[in-house]
Design an enzyme around this catalytic site. Structure first.
Site, short mmCIF file in Angstrom:
data_model
loop_
_atom_site.label_atom_id
_atom_site.label_comp_id
_atom_site.label_asym_id
_atom_site.label_seq_id
_atom_site.Cartn_x
_atom_site.Cartn_y
_atom_site.Cartn_z
N ASP A 259 0.86 -1.18 0.00
CA ASP A 259 0.00 0.00 0.00
C ASP A 259 0.90 1.23 0.00
O ASP A 259 1.71 1.43 0.91
CB ASP A 259 -0.90 -0.02 1.24
CG ASP A 259 -1.99 1.03 1.16
OD1 ASP A 259 -3.16 0.65 1.18
OD2 ASP A 259 -1.65 2.24 1.08
N ASP A 276 -1.56 8.95 -11.60
CA ASP A 276 -1.64 7.76 -12.47
C ASP A 276 -0.24 7.34 -12.95
O ASP A 276 0.09 6.15 -12.97
CB ASP A 276 -2.53 8.04 -13.69
CG ASP A 276 -4.01 8.07 -13.32
OD1 ASP A 276 -4.32 7.76 -12.16
OD2 ASP A 276 -4.83 8.41 -14.19
N GLU A 302 -4.48 2.35 -4.66
CA GLU A 302 -3.01 2.33 -4.59
C GLU A 302 -2.55 1.11 -3.79
O GLU A 302 -1.49 1.13 -3.18
CB GLU A 302 -2.44 3.63 -3.99
CG GLU A 302 -3.38 4.44 -3.10
CD GLU A 302 -3.77 3.73 -1.81
OE1 GLU A 302 -4.78 2.99 -1.88
OE2 GLU A 302 -3.11 3.90 -0.78
N1 GTP Z 1 -4.30 9.03 -9.48
C1 GTP Z 1 -4.97 8.00 -9.00
N2 GTP Z 1 -5.29 7.98 -7.69
C2 GTP Z 1 -5.97 6.93 -7.20
C3 GTP Z 1 -6.35 5.85 -8.01
N3 GTP Z 1 -7.00 4.96 -7.23
C4 GTP Z 1 -7.04 5.47 -5.99
N4 GTP Z 1 -6.41 6.67 -5.95
C5 GTP Z 1 -6.25 7.58 -4.83
O1 GTP Z 1 -5.46 6.99 -3.82
C6 GTP Z 1 -5.73 7.70 -2.60
C7 GTP Z 1 -5.76 6.72 -1.46
O2 GTP Z 1 -5.86 7.46 -0.30
P1 GTP Z 1 -5.94 6.85 1.15
O3 GTP Z 1 -6.72 5.55 1.09
O4 GTP Z 1 -6.42 7.91 2.03
O5 GTP Z 1 -4.48 6.41 1.48
P2 GTP Z 1 -3.10 7.21 1.46
O6 GTP Z 1 -3.26 8.67 1.20
O7 GTP Z 1 -2.19 6.48 0.55
O8 GTP Z 1 -2.62 7.07 2.95
P3 GTP Z 1 -2.06 5.76 3.67
O9 GTP Z 1 -2.44 4.57 2.85
O10 GTP Z 1 -2.71 5.77 5.00
O11 GTP Z 1 -0.59 5.95 3.74
C8 GTP Z 1 -7.06 8.40 -2.81
O12 GTP Z 1 -6.82 9.79 -2.88
C9 GTP Z 1 -7.55 7.89 -4.15
O13 GTP Z 1 -8.24 8.90 -4.87
C10 GTP Z 1 -6.00 5.90 -9.40
O14 GTP Z 1 -6.27 5.00 -10.20
N5 GTP Z 1 -5.31 6.98 -9.84
#
Ligand code: GTP
Length: 523
Positions: A259, A276, A302
């Site tokens: 993650d 992306d 992610e």
């Molecule tokens: N650019 C992009 N962002 C994505 C995609 N899928 C998910 N995200 C973003 O990934 C982010 C995940 O955020 P969180 O689940 O809060 O996790 P984090 O900010 O990585 O924090 P921690 O995991 O706690 O370290 C969100 O802002 C989603 O919008 C994608 O396909 N493309």
């Protein structure tokens, strides 16, 4: 009744069929797509025009009915070779495209009055082209899926055999020809075979292209559209397969949950598009670290999964640490850096996918809670089931030279701790007395070793010596608490294993101690 094959009619049928193939293949071919259909369509068109010119022998100058006609028929075969090369995504030297047709023109122009020599020379050039075709198809046979390839191969083989037979018959004088449209067995053989192989080549190639497009679509449906790694559905299917193998053969199997840390910040600060690109670069980076047999998939957002077939606990922890370090080492896109947290779990034969994933998830949660940018591993919480020993499920808890620190004294003691850890593994819960004794021996060896290590590191001027000593204190405290719990009969075998293998051997000896190896000149 005498049966006669009317050669001009055969010629006309061949022309009509080539034109039909040229038109229909040209119609379905998409410009700019290098799947071989366009050169194939052009090849059929050249073939048709070449045969028309052949049929006009005597009515138009020899320049057209002999030289241009043979050039077009030979060129048609070279275009088939180009079509196959394009389909296989291979390069074809341009000499193969123009060379045979030019060779035919040069050779035949010297024998305009001698049709039999022309048959031998023109036929020999075609033999070379079809042999090259056969060689390419045979070489790539395993890469092509479906049955179309068999039709195509049969068409190529039939043509090749016919051409060779024709050259031999004319070269030995067993066959002679007065006129190109003569009723002669050799001409009938030529047109009948050409007719059959045209059908096989055309339909075979089309079928092959269709089957390949279907296989590609099936493959695409298993991929994550953004990053190109496996998607969740595919990973779940692979997990089922690998878990069945583990249950059947006892081969270890491990899982990493990845993650990315604070990914939301990257989106917020640099925009979704860059986010992306970071995800794509991240996948490429991880692909570069894992083995070819390891399987990387996007679990969602992610979060990613790496499935490690034939990898036990130790290999899993090493891989997790390598991924973590490689992700951190260089910026992902431009100067944007990311880190990753990992939760790892080895599969036990009693696991379901949910329990196994659950343990990796708990470990991932611990990694996040402990400050991110780290790999946490979950020990098996129950003893392994039948068919899989603890040692098997924990993989390769054996000494390897890559664990050498560079200091013989430390390495000797590390080896001893390995042996003791392994002995603990092999003990059964029922053997309470020997388990207690083995645990005490292990803790005594551990404390003696920690003292040695602290001395060696201090003498070597290791800058992180104080921090490392503090870790030793924590381990020693925990070891004593465990021994006390054991004396009260309150220590489970699993807790002891967790401490010995996970906290001491993996987390400390493998991960923490590896940090000073470079300082001591080790692996
Ligand atoms: N650019 C992009 N962002 C994505 C995609 N899928 C998910 N995200 C973003 O990934 C982010 C995940 O955020 P969180 O689940 O809060 O996790 P984090 O900010 O990585 O924090 P921690 O995991 O706690 O370290 C969100 O802002 C989603 O919008 C994608 O396909 N493309």
């Amino acid at each position: 009744m005498e049966f006669h094959v009317h050669v001009p009619t055969m010629l006309v049928l061949s022309i009509v069929m080539s034109l039909t193939f040229a038109g229909s293949i040209g119609w379905v071919a998409r410009p700019g797509v290098r799947d071989g259909l366009l050169p194939l369509s052009l090849g059929f068109a050249c073939h048709a025009v070449g045969y028309v010119l052949l049929g006009l022998r005597g009515m138009i100058p020899d320049l057209f009915s002999v030289l241009l006609a043979n050039m077009l028929v030979t060129g048609a075969c070279s275009l088939l070779l180009l079509a196959v090369a394009q389909f296989l995504q291979e390069r074809l030297a341009s000499a193969w495209l123009w060379g045979p047709a030019l060779a035919v023109v040069l050779l035949l122009s010297a024998y305009l009055d001698d049709i039999n020599t022309r048959v031998i020379l023109g036929g020999s050039v075609l033999v070379v082209v079809f042999a090259a075709l056969l060689w390419r198809l045979a070489r790539a046979h395993r890469r092509i899926s479906g049955r179309g390839r068999y039709l195509l191969l049969t068409g190529v083989l039939i043509t090749l055999v016919l051409l060779i037979a024709r050259v031999v018959l004319f070269a030995t004088g067993a066959a002679v020809l007065e006129q190109v449209l003569d009723y002669a067995p050799s001409q009938v053989m030529l047109y009948v075979t050409a007719f059959v192989s045209q059908i096989l080549l055309g339909t075979g190639f089309l079928l092959m292209a269709k089957e390949s497009a279907e296989a590609q679509a099936r493959h695409q449906a298993m991929l994550d559209s953004l990053t190109g790694c496996w998607n969740r559905a595919r990973i779940e299917a692979l997990v089922k397969y690998e878990m069945a193998r583990l249950k059947r053969y006892g081969t270890p199997l491990s899982l990493l949950l990845l993650d990315m840390d604070h990914f939301k910040l990257i989106n917020d600060q640099h925009g979704h598009l860059l986010g992306d690109s970071v995800l794509k670069a991240f996948v490429a980076r991880v692909q570069g670290v894992i083995r070819e047999t390891d399987l990387l998939g996007r679990w969602g957002g992610e979060e990613f999964v790496v499935l490690l077939p034939s990898s036990g606990f130790v290999a899993m922890t090493q891989m997790a640490e390598r991924i973590r370090a490689q992700v951190e080492a260089l910026p992902m896109v431009g100067d944007v850096r990311v880190t990753v947290s990992l939760g790892c779990a080895s599969c036990q034969s009693t696991d379901s996918w949910e329990t196994w994933l659950g343990r990796a998830d708990v470990a991932l949660y611990r990694a996040k809670a402990a400050g991110r940018n780290r790999a946490e591993c979950e020990m098996p919480l129950t003893r392994p089931g039948p068919g899989l020993s603890v040692a098997e499920s924990l993989g390769e808890l054996v000494w390897r030279d890559e664990y050498l620190s560079g200091n013989p004294e430390i390495d000797d003691e590390h080896r001893t701790l390995f042996v003791s850890a392994r002995r603990l593994f092999d003990l059964q819960q029922e053997e309470e007395g020997s388990l207690t004794a083995a645990a005490r021996v292990f803790v005594a060896e551990l404390e003696a070793h920690m003292a040695t290590e602290e001395r060696v590191l201090a003498n070597a001027g290791y800058p992180e010596c104080a921090a490392h000593t503090a870790l030793h204190r924590q381990l020693a405290e925990r070891a004593h608490r465990l021994l006390e719990a054991q004396a009260r009969g309150q220590l489970t075998f699993d807790e002891l294993l967790h401490f010995v293998v996970y906290e001491v051997t993996v987390q400390h000896l493998f991960i923490e101690d590896a940090k000073f190896h470079a300082h001591l000149g080790g692996a």
